[in-house]
Design a protein around this motif. Sequence first.
Motif, mmCIF file in Angstrom:
data_model
loop_
_atom_site.group_PDB
_atom_site.id
_atom_site.type_symbol
_atom_site.label_atom_id
_atom_site.label_comp_id
_atom_site.label_asym_id
_atom_site.label_seq_id
_atom_site.Cartn_x
_atom_site.Cartn_y
_atom_site.Cartn_z
ATOM 1 N N ALA A 157 0.827 -1.213 0.000
ATOM 2 C CA ALA A 157 0.000 0.000 0.000
ATOM 3 C C ALA A 157 0.859 1.259 0.000
ATOM 4 O O ALA A 157 0.530 2.249 -0.655
ATOM 5 C CB ALA A 157 -0.940 -0.017 1.201
ATOM 6 N N THR A 161 0.742 4.021 -2.903
ATOM 7 C CA THR A 161 0.455 5.416 -2.559
ATOM 8 C C THR A 161 1.527 6.347 -3.106
ATOM 9 O O THR A 161 1.229 7.409 -3.667
ATOM 10 C CB THR A 161 0.346 5.564 -1.038
ATOM 11 N N ALA A 165 0.960 9.259 -5.936
ATOM 12 C CA ALA A 165 1.308 10.648 -5.610
ATOM 13 C C ALA A 165 2.316 11.207 -6.610
ATOM 14 O O ALA A 165 2.221 12.368 -7.025
ATOM 15 C CB ALA A 165 1.859 10.718 -4.196
ATOM 16 N N LEU A 218 -5.482 2.334 6.988
ATOM 17 C CA LEU A 218 -4.930 3.659 6.730
ATOM 18 C C LEU A 218 -3.956 4.070 7.827
ATOM 19 O O LEU A 218 -2.894 4.649 7.551
ATOM 20 C CB LEU A 218 -6.064 4.671 6.615
ATOM 21 N N VAL A 221 -0.684 2.214 7.233
ATOM 22 C CA VAL A 221 0.077 2.766 6.108
ATOM 23 C C VAL A 221 0.748 4.076 6.491
ATOM 24 O O VAL A 221 1.929 4.303 6.195
ATOM 25 C CB VAL A 221 -0.856 2.960 4.892
#
Length: 342
Positions: A157, A161, A165, A218, A221
């Motif tokens: 993850a 991410t 980004a 979340l 992460v």
Amino acid sequence: MTSPVKASVEAPTTVTPAEPTGPTADGPRAAPAERTAARRRRARWHAGVCLAVLLGVLYLARRHWATLESGAGRLAGADPGWLLLGATAAVGTWAASALAQQGAVLRRLPGPRLVAAQFAASAANHLLPAGLGAGAVNLRFLMRCGLPTARSASALAVKATAGGAVRLVLIALLAPACPGLLRLPHLTPAVLAAVPCALLLVAALPLTPWWPRCRRALTAVLADIRALHTGPARAAALWGGSLAFAALHALVLIAVTRAVAVPLPPLQVALLYLAASSAAALLPSPGGLGTLDAALAYALTATGTPAAAAASAVLGYRMLTVWLPLLPGLLVLGVLMRRKAL
């Protein structure tokens, strides 16, 4: 004194079944069955979406067969020097992916096996939708390297991410340098009216059972990202690998467009690739098959590129990043599984 015979013929006592003391069908034993059913429902949904996308691709290919045939002929006469540069950039994407994966974990990973796993993951990614193939290969690899399952999933993850980004930042940086290049497609009133209805439908969904899991994931992460940024080397590997991965894929498309004489500046081609690949990620087709092709073709033709030239550029990009490495990648995947590296 009671006779033994009379005692033996007395009415049997009715035994009431005792209440179960262990886990029942409504208890912990039901959880694995429910999770299996949920996984099957998600798999059927993904398969349905993939089938719909592939049918759409076949329909478009049949409808534009003459353009594809002309594009394939144009690719056959492409400049081999530029194609060699594109192939070299495609090979570099696996090393960049390995660098980003190393940056997503604190533990030192075996370098050669890590690169081989990325090569195998890229092949598996073209067989399963929504990145499930690459995710499964990398998850197994990290677990074989000694990381717990939760930590391995969190590392994937973190890498995803960072990759997303980086793409958004690159689009934001390149868009002012190419004014007017990115244009949204024309939306009919029916589509515009469907957007708020879809948002209301999503808002009305019962998110309560899912929110605790999403919040825990979340939180994990974000904690991993903070821990990784305490070490400059890990942060540089994560962001540098993610940047190199996106830039090298854009370089593949730039080299192919040069090989087939598409008159577009490199910065514009890079921006078109980043925008098209970001849009294609919204549909879970295997390896972006169909969605990325259509998005790239639409982006190139929207700039005035002839349809045959756009088709040859898309075919060349797919040849270097998917078709040529697919069989060797599957062979490497089989070797890694046989040696229990996955």
